[in-house]
Design an enzyme around this catalytic site. Structure first.
Site, short mmCIF file in Angstrom:
data_model
loop_
_atom_site.label_atom_id
_atom_site.label_comp_id
_atom_site.label_asym_id
_atom_site.label_seq_id
_atom_site.Cartn_x
_atom_site.Cartn_y
_atom_site.Cartn_z
N PRO A 1 25.64 -5.19 -2.79
CA PRO A 1 24.66 -3.97 -3.03
C PRO A 1 23.16 -4.42 -2.87
O PRO A 1 23.06 -6.03 -2.57
CB PRO A 1 25.11 -4.12 -4.47
CG PRO A 1 26.12 -4.98 -4.91
CD PRO A 1 26.66 -5.89 -3.51
N GLU A 2 22.11 -4.13 -2.92
CA GLU A 2 21.17 -4.41 -2.36
C GLU A 2 20.24 -3.95 -3.43
O GLU A 2 20.51 -3.47 -4.38
CB GLU A 2 20.81 -3.73 -1.17
CG GLU A 2 21.47 -4.10 0.47
CD GLU A 2 21.09 -4.10 1.45
OE1 GLU A 2 19.69 -3.74 1.87
OE2 GLU A 2 22.01 -3.37 2.53
#
Length: 264
Positions: free
Chosen positions: A2-3
Site C-alpha cells: 500500500p502506498e
DNA sequence: CAATCCACCTGTTCGC
DNA sequence: TGCGAACAGGTGGATT
C-alpha cells in the site's frame, strides 16, 4: 504494497468507524512485530492520521499506535486466514491481514518515534500545502540518484512507492534512470506536478487493487486506479501515448516500468 | 556517501 | 500435471 493513496483511503474508511471508541483489547501472538500493544488496551481512539505510509492512531492517555502496512498488510472487518492481529472495539473487530508479515505496529508515547525506523525522517506530504515546488527542486538538485531511487526513498516526498513512482515518471516523460540533479527546472516542475496529479487521482479512485487483491478497503471493496495504470504492470503492452511496448527493467532493486520512447 | 545485494515472509503465476 | 523459478505494493542492514 500500500502506498499513500491506499493508506489514506484506509484512514478515511476507518476513522468514522472507530472515532471515540475504546480499544478494549489487542490480540496477537507476535510481540516482536507488534510492540507494546498492552499499553493501548482501554485507551480511547481520539483520531486517526497518516504520515507517508504510516497510519497514526491517536489514543487517550497521551498514547499513539503507529502502523506500517508493509507490502501486503491491510485492515479488514472480517477475519481471514492471514489475520495476524485483531483490535477489539465494542461491537467491532478490526483485523490486521498481512500474509507476508512485513507489517509492523508500535504503541508509543505520542510523537516519540525513536524506536520506529523512517517515521522521524520522512519528507513532506506530497498532497499537503507544505509540499512546495521550490523545496522539491532543491531536493532534486541535491541528489545524484536515479529519479526512481530518489522517489522511493521517502525523503523527497513521503508515501510514494513502486506503482506511483513509475506512473509519475511516465506522466512527467522522464526516464527512471535520469540522475536527479541533471534535471532542468522545467523537468523538475513536470515531475512535481505529475506526482501530485497521480497521487490525487489515485486517491480519488480509492487506490490500486492488483489482480492478487492484496489491497482492499476494510469492507472488502477494491480501488480502481489500476484501470488507469499507463505503465505499471504493463510490460510488453502498448504505451497509451505512442503505442511503443512498455519496458520493464530493475532499477534500485525494484521492477520499473516505462515507455522507452516517451521517456527516452 | 552511494550503489548493490540480501533478508524478512508467504503466496501466486509462469515456463518447461 | 508437476515442479522449480521468478516475482510481488516496503524497508533495513551489511557489504563493497
Amino acid at each position: 504494497m500500500p502506498e499513500l493513496p491506499e493508506v489514506e483511503t484506509t484512514r478515511r474508511r476507518l476513522l468514522p468507524l472507530l472515532q471515540g471508541k475504546p480499544l478494549l483489547r489487542v490480540r496477537h501472538q507476535d510481540p516482536g512485530r507488534y510492540r507494546h500493544t498492552e499499553r493501548a488496551e482501554g485507551a480511547r481512539l481520539l483520531d486517526l492520521g497518516r504520515r507517508g505510509k504510516f497510519l497514526l492512531f491517536a489514543l487517550s492517555g497521551g498514547l499513539e499506535m503507529v502502523v506500517h502496512l508493509g507490502m501486503t498488510g491491510g485492515f479488514r472487518l472480517e477475519a481471514t486466514p492471514h489475520t495476524r492481529l485483531t483490535l477489539e472495539f465494542p461491537s467491532l473487530l478490526l483485523h490486521f491481514h498481512d500474509p507476508r508479515r512485513f507489517g509492523r505496529l508500535w504503541v508509543v508515547e505520542r510523537g516519540d518515534y525513536r524506536e520506529i525506523p523512517l517515521l522521524g525522517r520522512l519528507g513532506p506530504e506530497p498532497l499537503s500545502e507544505g509540499f512546495q515546488l521550490e523545496g522539491f527542486l532543491q531536493g532534486l538538485r541535491r541528489s545524484a540518484k536515479p529519479l526512481k531511487a530518489l522517489l522511493l526513498d521517502q525523503t523527497l516526498a513521503a508515501g510514494v512507492g513502486n506503482i506511483y513512482a513509475d506512473e509519475a515518471l511516465f506522466r512527467a516523460r522522464l526516464h527512471p534512470l535520469r540522475p536527479a540533479q541533471e534535471l532542468s527546472p522545467g523537468e523538475g516542475e513536470r515531475l512535481y506536478r505529475a506526482l501530485r496529479e497521480v497521487l490525487a487521482e489515485a486517491l480519488a479512485l480509492g487506490g490500486s487493487t492488483l489482480s492478487d487483491r492484496t489491497y482492499q478497503q476494510p469492507d472488502g471493496r477494491p480501488g480502481s486506479f489500476q484501470e488507469r495504470h499507463a505503465v505499471y504492470g504493463r510490460e510488453g503492452l502498448p504505451c497509451p501515448a505512442c503505442g511503443t511496448p512498455i519496458r520493464r527493467q530493475v532499477v534500485a532493486g525494484r521492477s520499473t516500468h516505462f515507455c522507452p520512447r516517451c521517456q527516452g
